[in-house]
Structures are given as structure tokens and as C-alpha cells.
Design a protein around this motif. Structure first.
Motif, mmCIF file in Angstrom:
data_model
loop_
_atom_site.group_PDB
_atom_site.id
_atom_site.type_symbol
_atom_site.label_atom_id
_atom_site.label_comp_id
_atom_site.label_asym_id
_atom_site.label_seq_id
_atom_site.Cartn_x
_atom_site.Cartn_y
_atom_site.Cartn_z
ATOM 1 N N ILE A 122 0.505 -1.288 0.061
ATOM 2 C CA ILE A 122 0.220 0.285 -0.006
ATOM 3 C C ILE A 122 0.865 1.467 0.201
ATOM 4 O O ILE A 122 2.259 1.367 0.554
ATOM 5 C CB ILE A 122 -1.035 0.291 1.277
ATOM 6 C CG1 ILE A 122 0.024 0.162 2.409
ATOM 7 C CG2 ILE A 122 -2.114 -1.511 1.281
ATOM 8 C CD1 ILE A 122 -1.251 0.348 3.609
ATOM 9 N N HIS A 123 0.737 2.115 -0.262
ATOM 10 C CA HIS A 123 1.268 3.405 -0.198
ATOM 11 C C HIS A 123 1.101 3.863 1.146
ATOM 12 O O HIS A 123 0.002 4.780 1.574
ATOM 13 C CB HIS A 123 0.261 4.580 -1.253
ATOM 14 C CG HIS A 123 1.059 6.155 -1.186
ATOM 15 N ND1 HIS A 123 1.959 5.948 -1.739
ATOM 16 C CD2 HIS A 123 0.359 6.935 -1.024
ATOM 17 C CE1 HIS A 123 2.571 7.609 -1.525
ATOM 18 N NE2 HIS A 123 1.533 7.989 -1.312
ATOM 19 N N ASN A 124 2.566 4.389 0.828
ATOM 20 C CA ASN A 124 2.709 5.359 2.436
ATOM 21 C C ASN A 124 1.882 6.915 2.465
ATOM 22 O O ASN A 124 2.859 7.199 1.272
ATOM 23 C CB ASN A 124 4.343 5.408 3.005
ATOM 24 C CG ASN A 124 4.347 5.260 4.396
ATOM 25 O OD1 ASN A 124 3.302 5.635 4.596
ATOM 26 N ND2 ASN A 124 5.438 6.357 4.803
ATOM 27 N N LYS A 125 1.345 7.032 2.988
ATOM 28 C CA LYS A 125 0.464 8.450 3.187
ATOM 29 C C LYS A 125 0.950 9.633 3.105
ATOM 30 O O LYS A 125 1.154 10.285 3.073
ATOM 31 C CB LYS A 125 -0.750 8.318 2.911
ATOM 32 C CG LYS A 125 -1.050 7.788 5.272
ATOM 33 C CD LYS A 125 -2.722 8.500 5.730
ATOM 34 C CE LYS A 125 -2.380 8.215 7.005
ATOM 35 N NZ LYS A 125 -3.719 8.411 7.092
ATOM 36 N N TYR A 126 2.509 8.935 4.134
ATOM 37 C CA TYR A 126 3.454 9.977 4.947
ATOM 38 C C TYR A 126 4.706 9.943 4.831
ATOM 39 O O TYR A 126 5.759 10.764 4.623
ATOM 40 C CB TYR A 126 3.411 9.696 6.300
ATOM 41 C CG TYR A 126 2.711 9.517 7.429
ATOM 42 C CD1 TYR A 126 1.102 10.551 7.927
ATOM 43 C CD2 TYR A 126 1.561 8.289 7.824
ATOM 44 C CE1 TYR A 126 0.205 10.703 8.426
ATOM 45 C CE2 TYR A 126 0.055 8.013 8.535
ATOM 46 C CZ TYR A 126 -0.019 9.407 8.356
ATOM 47 O OH TYR A 126 -1.292 9.811 9.733
ATOM 48 N N GLY A 127 5.197 8.770 3.277
ATOM 49 C CA GLY A 127 5.812 9.135 2.500
ATOM 50 C C GLY A 127 6.308 9.471 1.319
ATOM 51 O O GLY A 127 5.130 8.655 0.430
ATOM 52 N N ASP A 129 6.560 8.599 -2.512
ATOM 53 C CA ASP A 129 6.768 7.542 -3.265
ATOM 54 C C ASP A 129 7.123 6.434 -2.564
ATOM 55 O O ASP A 129 8.478 6.329 -2.574
ATOM 56 C CB ASP A 129 8.333 8.384 -4.408
ATOM 57 C CG ASP A 129 7.664 9.581 -5.130
ATOM 58 O OD1 ASP A 129 6.763 9.411 -5.392
ATOM 59 O OD2 ASP A 129 8.292 10.298 -5.959
ATOM 60 N N GLU A 130 6.591 5.878 -1.638
ATOM 61 C CA GLU A 130 6.970 5.499 -0.950
ATOM 62 C C GLU A 130 5.827 4.582 -0.449
ATOM 63 O O GLU A 130 4.805 4.532 -0.119
ATOM 64 C CB GLU A 130 7.782 5.810 1.074
ATOM 65 C CG GLU A 130 8.393 4.345 1.690
ATOM 66 C CD GLU A 130 8.331 5.673 2.605
ATOM 67 O OE1 GLU A 130 10.119 5.324 2.567
ATOM 68 O OE2 GLU A 130 7.841 5.885 3.472
ATOM 69 N N ASN A 131 5.870 2.573 -0.645
ATOM 70 C CA ASN A 131 5.205 1.658 -0.185
ATOM 71 C C ASN A 131 5.494 1.125 1.198
ATOM 72 O O ASN A 131 6.889 1.163 1.996
ATOM 73 C CB ASN A 131 4.662 0.862 -1.248
ATOM 74 C CG ASN A 131 4.660 1.789 -2.393
ATOM 75 O OD1 ASN A 131 4.031 2.783 -2.369
ATOM 76 N ND2 ASN A 131 4.329 0.898 -3.815
ATOM 77 N N LEU A 132 4.505 1.078 1.786
ATOM 78 C CA LEU A 132 4.953 -0.516 2.734
ATOM 79 C C LEU A 132 4.034 -1.440 2.648
ATOM 80 O O LEU A 132 3.528 -2.214 1.947
ATOM 81 C CB LEU A 132 3.826 0.447 3.745
ATOM 82 C CG LEU A 132 4.196 1.928 4.226
ATOM 83 C CD1 LEU A 132 3.165 2.040 5.155
ATOM 84 C CD2 LEU A 132 5.180 1.582 5.016
ATOM 85 N N SER A 133 4.561 -2.713 3.080
ATOM 86 C CA SER A 133 4.000 -4.079 3.135
ATOM 87 C C SER A 133 2.962 -4.257 4.317
ATOM 88 O O SER A 133 3.585 -3.631 5.492
ATOM 89 C CB SER A 133 4.620 -5.355 2.777
ATOM 90 O OG SER A 133 5.457 -5.548 1.934
#
Length: 217
Positions: A122-127, A129-133
Motif C-alpha cells: 500500500i502507499h505510505n501516505k506519510y512518505g 513515493d514510498e510503499n508499505l507492506s
């Protein structure tokens, strides 16, 4: 001789590539290392986790705590909170019984088992162009089937003997926990891109979000 040197160089390259590929872990494997390290207090898992993290984060971002000390600190933390609500003389007399109770409680969590329900990026809303698993998992652990009979007297007037008896009985009951309950939790891993490879980590040393009490509460 030239052919021999070429073969040796090729073998070295292949060995390096093999070592590199062995350090590429899937998110469920990284989660397992975090879980076993910080819920089960498993030293081997922490060593393996650090060996993984150091390759893309550096030594400063590895976990350098002693898990045995961390376990005792958690027991002491819960004990102190509990005793702080008691009259001073009662708290002083019942410290050992309180420590025994919370040791059993933390030990019960060390036996927790989990099942991964889903993993998605998922997209990290606090980063930028960064994603989270995002890992959704179900944790199962044992608790006493019924503690309704264990009612503590008024905390302001209870005496030391009554509190010791209460804690001893509750400790014995939790030692024989017979009911399995489950909770569903979410755990996130940052995705760190390195060329074509993706590495995963929890994002910092201040807390993993996997402490035993977080599973319960």
C-alpha cells in the motif's frame, strides 16, 4: 593459467551473487523475524534480523538490546504500574508476588502463535513515493477460561496478606490457562528499494509495534 584465473573469478562472482540473493527476504519472513524477536524473545531470530537489516540500513539501525534484559524490563514495568496503585506498605510486601504474576503473564504471550491472513503493498501516505507492506495476521494465545471468581478487595483498604493471596491464586490460574482466544492485528513494513530488490523493515528502533501487550490491547 589465464583460463584458471577466469574460472576462479567466475566462481567468486557467483558466490557473491549467491550470498546477495540469500539476503533477499520476503515480507512474511521478515515479519516472522520481528515476531519471534520481540514477542517470543528469541535471540537467534534477533541475530538473523540484524544480519538482514545491516546490509541495507547499516549497523546503526540494528537492534542491540539484550532480549533477556528486555523481558525482565517488561515484567518490571508492569509490576511497577500495578504496585503504584496500592498503599505503600502493601506494595512493598507484595512486590515478589506481583513480579511472579506478571512473569507468568508475559510467558503466556511468548507461546503465542500467528497466522498471516493477507499481505499487500500500500502507499505510505506519510512518505513520498514510498510503499508499505501491510500484513494482517491473527494471533492466538491462551488465557484462563473464567476469572470471574477472582475479585480483588477495595484497593484502598486491602491488606498485604489479602493481596498476596489474590496474586498467588491469579498466578496459578494463568499458569493453567485453558482457553484459546484470537485477535486480528495489522503490522506494516517499509519497503526499501535497492535496484531490482526490495528490502523490508519496521521503520525505527523506538518500537516494533509487536510487543506482547500490543497483541492483547
Amino acid at each position: 593459467m589465464k583460463n584458471l584465473k577466469a574460472i576462479l573469478v567466475a566462481m567468486l562472482v557467483l558466490c557473491i551473487q549467491n550470498l546477495k540473493s540469500q539476503n533477499i527476504l520476503q515480507p512474511e519472513t521478515v515479519f516472522n523475524l520481528y515476531f519471534n524477536s520481540f514477542v517470543k524473545y528469541d535471540d537467534d531470530s534477533l541475530k538473523e534480523l540484524n544480519s538482514y537489516l545491516i546490509n541495507f540500513l547499516g549497523k546503526d539501525n540494528t537492534y542491540r538490546m539484550n532480549l533477556r534484559d528486555s523481558y525482565q524490563e517488561r515484567v518490571d514495568y508492569f509490576t511497577q504500574i500495578f504496585l503504584s496503585n496500592l498503599p505503600a506498605d502493601v506494595a512493598s510486601s507484595c512486590k515478589k508476588e506481583a513480579q511472579n504474576y506478571f512473569s507468568v503473564l508475559v510467558d503466556n504471550f511468548k507461546d503465542v502463535e500467528y497466522t498471516i491472513k493477507s499481505i499487500k503493498s500500500i502507499h505510505n501516505k506519510y512518505g513520498q513515493d514510498e510503499n508499505l507492506s501491510e500484513i494482517v495476521y491473527e494471533a492466538k494465545f491462551k488465557v484462563p477460561s473464567d476469572i470471574s471468581g477472582f475479585k480483588m478487595a477495595d484497593i484502598k483498604t486491602i491488606n498485604a496478606d489479602a493481596m498476596k493471596e489474590y496474586l498467588a491464586s491469579l498466578t496459578a490460574y494463568f499458569k493453567n490457562a485453558d482457553k484459546i482466544i484470537s485477535v486480528e492485528q495489522t503490522f506494516n513494513l517499509y519497503e526499501v528499494r535497492n535496484g531490482r530488490d526490495t528490502h523490508y523493515w519496521n521503520g525505527g528502533l523506538s518500537g516494533t509495534g509487536l510487543e506482547a501487550e500490543r497483541i492483547l490491547f
